[in-house]
Design a protein around this motif. Structure first.
Motif, PDB file in Angstrom:
ATOM      1  N   SER A  49       0.544   4.373   4.188  1.00 41.26           N
ATOM      2  CA  SER A  49       0.726   4.246   2.750  1.00 41.26           C
ATOM      3  C   SER A  49      -0.435   4.924   2.038  1.00 41.26           C
ATOM      4  CB  SER A  49       0.789   2.777   2.336  1.00 41.26           C
ATOM      5  OG  SER A  49       1.046   2.648   0.955  1.00 41.26           O
ATOM      6  N   ILE A  51      -1.838   5.967  -2.273  1.00 46.92           N
ATOM      7  CA  ILE A  51      -1.618   5.768  -3.702  1.00 46.92           C
ATOM      8  C   ILE A  51      -2.430   6.794  -4.460  1.00 46.92           C
ATOM      9  CG2 ILE A  51      -3.474   4.026  -3.829  1.00 46.92           C
ATOM     10  CD1 ILE A  51      -1.682   2.535  -5.884  1.00 46.92           C
ATOM     11  N   LYS A  58       3.154   6.396  -5.228  1.00 46.17           N
ATOM     12  CA  LYS A  58       2.855   5.677  -3.996  1.00 46.17           C
ATOM     13  C   LYS A  58       3.748   6.223  -2.894  1.00 46.17           C
ATOM     14  CE  LYS A  58       1.825   1.523  -6.674  1.00 46.17           C
ATOM     15  NZ  LYS A  58       2.178   0.107  -6.959  1.00 46.17           N
TER      16      LYS A  58
END
Length: 122
Positions: A49, A51, A58
């Protein structure tokens, strides 16, 4: 010196929950995209992940989509990764990383933290 201090790893059962935190210092935090990548011995590193600097973009790897949630607080220089419905395949060392651009290539990140170990038991 730039420091990315990751915390929150541990041992959890399948289906459990963990929240990883990354505290950054030594850099202008909102100039950097922040990512979480994981490393399993013998396997390629994977960005699970990340951001963007302004929090408006995201990314989640398919393997964690719908289970992990990333969020950042630019006022506190922190990023959190909430991990739900954990599976044994999520077992890895998780690293907080920072780079100028949001990328899915682990090599694109300039700064790495020390890692926090996540173990999911079956």
């Amino acid at each position: 010196d730039v420091q990315l201090q990751a915390s929150g790893g541990g041992l959890v059962q399948t289906g459990g929950y963990l929240r990883l935190s990354c505290a950054a210092s030594g850099l202008t935090f909102d100039d950097y995209a922040i990512g979480w990548l994981r490393q399993v011995p013998g396997k390629e590193r994977e960005v699970v992940s990340c951001i963007s600097r302004s929090d408006n973009t995201k990314y989640y790897a398919d393997s964690v989509k719908g289970r992990f949630t990333i969020a950042r607080d630019n006022a506190k220089n922190t990023v959190q990764l909430q991990m739900r419905s954990l599976k044994p395949d999520d077992t890895a060392v998780y690293y907080c990383v920072a780079g100028v651009f949001l990328r899915t290539d682990p090599g694109a990140y300039t700064y790495w933290g020390q890692g926090t170990k996540v173990t999911v038991s079956s």
